[in-house]
Design a protein around this motif. Structure first.
Motif, PDB file in Angstrom:
ATOM      1  N   LEU A 147       1.384 -42.029 -10.184  1.00 28.75           N
ATOM      2  CA  LEU A 147       1.977 -40.834  -9.586  1.00 28.75           C
ATOM      3  C   LEU A 147       1.174 -40.408  -8.367  1.00 28.75           C
ATOM      4  CD1 LEU A 147       2.563 -38.757 -12.850  1.00 28.75           C
ATOM      5  CD2 LEU A 147       4.152 -40.342 -11.740  1.00 28.75           C
ATOM      6  N   ASP A 148       1.807 -39.676  -7.461  1.00 32.76           N
ATOM      7  CA  ASP A 148       1.095 -39.204  -6.269  1.00 32.76           C
ATOM      8  C   ASP A 148       0.372 -37.881  -6.509  1.00 32.76           C
ATOM      9  OD1 ASP A 148       3.245 -37.456  -6.310  1.00 32.76           O
ATOM     10  OD2 ASP A 148       3.885 -37.850  -4.243  1.00 32.76           O
ATOM     11  N   ALA A 149       0.084 -37.560  -7.751  1.00 31.92           N
ATOM     12  CA  ALA A 149      -0.663 -36.352  -8.118  1.00 31.92           C
ATOM     13  C   ALA A 149      -1.815 -36.739  -9.035  1.00 31.92           C
ATOM     14  CB  ALA A 149       0.248 -35.348  -8.822  1.00 31.92           C
ATOM     15  N   GLY A 150      -3.022 -36.365  -8.654  1.00 34.95           N
ATOM     16  CA  GLY A 150      -4.194 -36.672  -9.465  1.00 34.95           C
ATOM     17  C   GLY A 150      -4.996 -35.433  -9.785  1.00 34.95           C
ATOM     18  N   SER A 151      -6.324 -35.581  -9.827  1.00 33.97           N
ATOM     19  CA  SER A 151      -7.183 -34.470 -10.246  1.00 33.97           C
ATOM     20  C   SER A 151      -7.190 -33.332  -9.242  1.00 33.97           C
ATOM     21  CB  SER A 151      -8.612 -34.973 -10.480  1.00 33.97           C
ATOM     22  OG  SER A 151      -9.174 -35.479  -9.282  1.00 33.97           O
ATOM     23  N   LYS A 152      -6.793 -33.588  -7.987  1.00 33.26           N
ATOM     24  CA  LYS A 152      -6.715 -32.512  -6.998  1.00 33.26           C
ATOM     25  C   LYS A 152      -5.422 -31.716  -7.108  1.00 33.26           C
ATOM     26  CE  LYS A 152      -9.842 -34.419  -3.524  1.00 33.26           C
ATOM     27  NZ  LYS A 152      -9.964 -34.956  -2.147  1.00 33.26           N
ATOM     28  N   THR A 153      -4.563 -32.144  -8.022  1.00 32.17           N
ATOM     29  CA  THR A 153      -3.321 -31.404  -8.273  1.00 32.17           C
ATOM     30  C   THR A 153      -3.308 -30.806  -9.673  1.00 32.17           C
ATOM     31  OG1 THR A 153      -2.071 -32.832  -6.769  1.00 32.17           O
ATOM     32  CG2 THR A 153      -0.803 -31.566  -8.380  1.00 32.17           C
ATOM     33  N   PHE A 154      -3.576 -31.652 -10.680  1.00 31.71           N
ATOM     34  CA  PHE A 154      -3.519 -31.194 -12.065  1.00 31.71           C
ATOM     35  C   PHE A 154      -4.804 -30.520 -12.525  1.00 31.71           C
ATOM     36  CE2 PHE A 154      -0.549 -34.871 -12.195  1.00 31.71           C
ATOM     37  CZ  PHE A 154       0.574 -34.196 -12.626  1.00 31.71           C
ATOM     38  N   SER A 155      -5.924 -30.927 -11.998  1.00 30.94           N
ATOM     39  CA  SER A 155      -7.284 -30.694 -12.488  1.00 30.94           C
ATOM     40  C   SER A 155      -7.538 -31.665 -13.635  1.00 30.94           C
ATOM     41  CB  SER A 155      -7.541 -29.255 -12.945  1.00 30.94           C
ATOM     42  OG  SER A 155      -7.346 -29.096 -14.331  1.00 30.94           O
ATOM     43  N   SER A 156      -8.784 -31.899 -13.922  1.00 31.65           N
ATOM     44  CA  SER A 156      -9.145 -32.870 -14.962  1.00 31.65           C
ATOM     45  C   SER A 156      -9.431 -32.200 -16.302  1.00 31.65           C
ATOM     46  CB  SER A 156     -10.355 -33.689 -14.516  1.00 31.65           C
ATOM     47  OG  SER A 156     -11.437 -32.851 -14.172  1.00 31.65           O
ATOM     48  N   ASP A 157      -8.985 -30.952 -16.471  1.00 26.12           N
ATOM     49  CA  ASP A 157      -9.205 -30.269 -17.741  1.00 26.12           C
ATOM     50  C   ASP A 157      -8.493 -31.006 -18.872  1.00 26.12           C
ATOM     51  OD1 ASP A 157     -10.628 -28.422 -16.358  1.00 26.12           O
ATOM     52  OD2 ASP A 157      -9.310 -26.738 -16.750  1.00 26.12           O
ATOM     53  N   ALA A 158      -9.224 -31.234 -19.948  1.00 24.54           N
ATOM     54  CA  ALA A 158      -8.660 -31.955 -21.086  1.00 24.54           C
ATOM     55  C   ALA A 158      -7.757 -31.054 -21.912  1.00 24.54           C
ATOM     56  CB  ALA A 158      -9.786 -32.508 -21.956  1.00 24.54           C
ATOM     57  N   VAL A 212      -2.898 -40.873 -18.697  1.00 26.84           N
ATOM     58  CA  VAL A 212      -4.168 -41.204 -19.346  1.00 26.84           C
ATOM     59  C   VAL A 212      -5.384 -41.074 -18.444  1.00 26.84           C
ATOM     60  CG1 VAL A 212      -3.119 -42.724 -21.053  1.00 26.84           C
ATOM     61  CG2 VAL A 212      -3.812 -43.665 -18.830  1.00 26.84           C
ATOM     62  N   LYS A 213      -5.177 -41.051 -17.124  1.00 23.08           N
ATOM     63  CA  LYS A 213      -6.326 -41.051 -16.217  1.00 23.08           C
ATOM     64  C   LYS A 213      -5.939 -40.394 -14.913  1.00 23.08           C
ATOM     65  CE  LYS A 213      -9.494 -44.301 -13.871  1.00 23.08           C
ATOM     66  NZ  LYS A 213      -9.832 -45.739 -13.693  1.00 23.08           N
ATOM     67  N   LEU A 214      -6.909 -39.688 -14.317  1.00 23.08           N
ATOM     68  CA  LEU A 214      -6.700 -39.069 -13.017  1.00 23.08           C
ATOM     69  C   LEU A 214      -7.794 -39.491 -12.059  1.00 23.08           C
ATOM     70  CD1 LEU A 214      -5.921 -35.347 -14.009  1.00 23.08           C
ATOM     71  CD2 LEU A 214      -4.256 -37.159 -13.553  1.00 23.08           C
ATOM     72  N   ASN A 215      -7.401 -40.016 -10.886  1.00 23.15           N
ATOM     73  CA  ASN A 215      -8.293 -40.078  -9.741  1.00 23.15           C
ATOM     74  C   ASN A 215      -7.930 -38.894  -8.857  1.00 23.15           C
ATOM     75  OD1 ASN A 215      -7.753 -43.573  -9.861  1.00 23.15           O
ATOM     76  ND2 ASN A 215      -9.610 -42.554 -10.536  1.00 23.15           N
ATOM     77  N   GLU A 216      -8.592 -38.763  -7.739  1.00 23.62           N
ATOM     78  CA  GLU A 216      -8.324 -37.586  -6.914  1.00 23.62           C
ATOM     79  C   GLU A 216      -6.854 -37.466  -6.527  1.00 23.62           C
ATOM     80  OE1 GLU A 216     -11.194 -36.800  -3.726  1.00 23.62           O
ATOM     81  OE2 GLU A 216     -12.459 -38.326  -4.653  1.00 23.62           O
ATOM     82  N   GLU A 217      -6.232 -38.548  -6.120  1.00 24.80           N
ATOM     83  CA  GLU A 217      -4.849 -38.517  -5.658  1.00 24.80           C
ATOM     84  C   GLU A 217      -3.921 -39.421  -6.467  1.00 24.80           C
ATOM     85  OE1 GLU A 217      -4.239 -36.285  -3.654  1.00 24.80           O
ATOM     86  OE2 GLU A 217      -6.008 -35.960  -2.401  1.00 24.80           O
ATOM     87  N   HIS A 218      -4.425 -40.000  -7.533  1.00 28.08           N
ATOM     88  CA  HIS A 218      -3.635 -40.916  -8.356  1.00 28.08           C
ATOM     89  C   HIS A 218      -3.565 -40.411  -9.794  1.00 28.08           C
ATOM     90  CE1 HIS A 218      -5.135 -43.363  -5.017  1.00 28.08           C
ATOM     91  NE2 HIS A 218      -4.178 -44.256  -5.257  1.00 28.08           N
ATOM     92  N   GLY A 219      -2.346 -40.379 -10.320  1.00 32.44           N
ATOM     93  CA  GLY A 219      -2.161 -40.107 -11.742  1.00 32.44           C
ATOM     94  C   GLY A 219      -1.728 -41.383 -12.425  1.00 32.44           C
ATOM     95  N   HIS A 220      -2.509 -41.821 -13.420  1.00 25.97           N
ATOM     96  CA  HIS A 220      -2.255 -43.089 -14.101  1.00 25.97           C
ATOM     97  C   HIS A 220      -1.404 -42.845 -15.346  1.00 25.97           C
ATOM     98  CE1 HIS A 220      -5.579 -45.507 -12.086  1.00 25.97           C
ATOM     99  NE2 HIS A 220      -5.768 -44.271 -11.633  1.00 25.97           N
ATOM    100  N   LEU A 221      -0.184 -43.361 -15.319  1.00 24.28           N
ATOM    101  CA  LEU A 221       0.694 -43.276 -16.483  1.00 24.28           C
ATOM    102  C   LEU A 221       0.644 -44.576 -17.263  1.00 24.28           C
ATOM    103  CD1 LEU A 221       4.081 -41.641 -15.373  1.00 24.28           C
ATOM    104  CD2 LEU A 221       2.366 -40.686 -16.907  1.00 24.28           C
ATOM    105  N   ASP A 222       0.314 -44.474 -18.546  1.00 25.07           N
ATOM    106  CA  ASP A 222       0.430 -45.626 -19.440  1.00 25.07           C
ATOM    107  C   ASP A 222       1.880 -45.662 -19.914  1.00 25.07           C
ATOM    108  OD1 ASP A 222       0.455 -47.482 -21.477  1.00 25.07           O
ATOM    109  OD2 ASP A 222      -1.288 -46.669 -22.530  1.00 25.07           O
ATOM    110  N   ILE A 223       2.619 -46.677 -19.432  1.00 32.10           N
ATOM    111  CA  ILE A 223       4.044 -46.775 -19.771  1.00 32.10           C
ATOM    112  C   ILE A 223       4.319 -47.953 -20.706  1.00 32.10           C
ATOM    113  CG2 ILE A 223       4.706 -45.651 -17.620  1.00 32.10           C
ATOM    114  CD1 ILE A 223       5.459 -48.404 -16.503  1.00 32.10           C
ATOM    115  N   SER A 224       3.243 -48.512 -21.266  1.00 37.16           N
ATOM    116  CA  SER A 224       3.392 -49.723 -22.078  1.00 37.16           C
ATOM    117  C   SER A 224       4.220 -49.504 -23.336  1.00 37.16           C
ATOM    118  CB  SER A 224       2.009 -50.272 -22.456  1.00 37.16           C
ATOM    119  OG  SER A 224       1.272 -49.314 -23.206  1.00 37.16           O
TER     120      SER A 224
END
Length: 364
Positions: free
Chosen positions: A270-281, A302-314
């Protein structure tokens, strides 16, 4: 404009849901016989604060002087700074605000009171003070009892200050409803201890401020409480939902985001990462992931980089594709809002306008 036409990532607020949340909390406080002083830390927006005041709030809560200044500049009043502010420059700003607005501040030590007194005296004004005590959260606050009385007496002797009452935070009231009910009963014991000490000292306590969103429905279990300070309820989030303090459909805030890559098997980006969602658990429920994808709940963020949201779609039955727009309910909406310049307002699926997040970044 349809919300899917927004440039992403964008944070949207469903106005119908938000208004329902505001109405429900205001009604709950009326039924329980406590005042509502909502915390603006969640929305950081004068327009929302005004809607809360129109629904009968006794005042507003902020955490920092910068937030208080934003609300005061918008014409709002009766502002509690629920934080032990320290520092000459900040206390001078607070005292200047008190020249034009009714200002309260919470504190738990004599040195802060002395510095605030100097600032208030220099401005020729008076700041109301609430003595903060701890009810088990172990963050700030004196032990309920004689220590609170002693500090209150010192405050009464300081020029430019007026002792108005007590404040605490129900941060330990958390979890499923029965756990929150039980913890609220324990909090009540600490509040009773604090009030008993002031009764014995023959000192009036005008305000007893406490509460939070998770504890709001149990305010009536805490005798002596005069007001509560919920914040998250205005928009709600996954933490609120997983505690049972709201329904999923009561979550008014959603991040609109675009799938930008599916090149890695079992993964969508996704084009939204920790700078959008925050990394709060996620602190409630399944306690995993960084948000709920509304269109595909079986996909996990499952994971956030600054500008990347990692979706586990498996394990997802949804077929993600590049360019697809999805919406995500954040774990913690307060930090999410604080990273946005503006929020977009929805009526149904149509964009009805936007609000500038005027108090974002006001951490001083």
């Amino acid at each position: 404009m349809h919300y899917r036409e927004l440039s992403t990532p964008s944070l949207t607020i469903d106005l119908d849901v938000m208004e329902h949340n505001l109405d429900r909390m205001a009604q709950s406080c009326r039924e329980q016989g406590v005042g509502l002083r909502p915390h603006t830390k969640t929305h950081k927006t004068p327009q929302v604060a005004r809607l809360q005041m129109e629904r009968g709030a006794v005042g507003l809560t902020v955490a920092k002087v910068g937030e208080a200044e934003v609300m005061a500049q918008a014409g709002l009043d009766e502002i509690l700074v629920a934080y032990p502010i320290f520092g000459r420059e900040k206390l001078e700003r607070l005292a200047r605000l008190a020249c034009e607005r009714e200002i309260l501040i919470s504190l738990d030590n004599e040195r802060t009171a002395q510095e605030l007194s100097r600032a208030s005296r220099a401005q020729g004004t008076t700041v109301g003070v609430l003595v903060e005590f701890d009810v088990g959260y172990r963050r700030c606050g004196l032990r309920p009892g004689a220590e609170c009385v002693e500090l209150a007496r010192k405050i009464e002797k300081l020029p430019g200050l007026k002792f108005r009452g007590l404040m605490t935070y129900f941060g330990n009231v958390w979890g499923p409803a029965e756990e929150r009910r039980s913890e609220a009963a324990e909090v009540a014991k600490h509040v009773a201890c604090a009030l008993e000490a002031f009764e014995q000292a023959r000192m009036d306590v005008e305000i007893v401020s406490g509460g939070s969103t998770p504890s709001a429905e149990f305010a009536h279990l805490v005798p002596g409480l005069t007001e509560i300070r919920p914040g998250t309820y205005v928009y709600n989030d996954l933490n609120t939902y997983h505690q049972g303090a709201c329904r999923l459909e009561d979550c008014a805030a959603r991040v609109v985001t675009t799938v930008v890559s599916t090149a890695v098997p079992g993964r969508a980006i996704l084009d939204a990462g920790s700078k959008t969602f925050s990394s709060d658990a996620l602190r409630a429920g399944r306690q995993a992931g960084y948000g709920l994808v509304v269109e595909a709940p079986d996909a996990s963020l499952v994971k956030l980089n600054e500008e990347h949201g990692h979706l586990d779609i498996s394990k997802s039955g949804h077929k993600f594709h590049v360019g697809e727009v999805v919406t995500v309910v954040p774990n913690h909406v307060c930090t999410c809002v604080n990273m946005q310049d503006e929020v977009f307002l929805l009526r149904g699926e149509q964009v009805a306008g936007s609000w500038r997040v005027a108090a974002r970044g006001k951490v001083r």
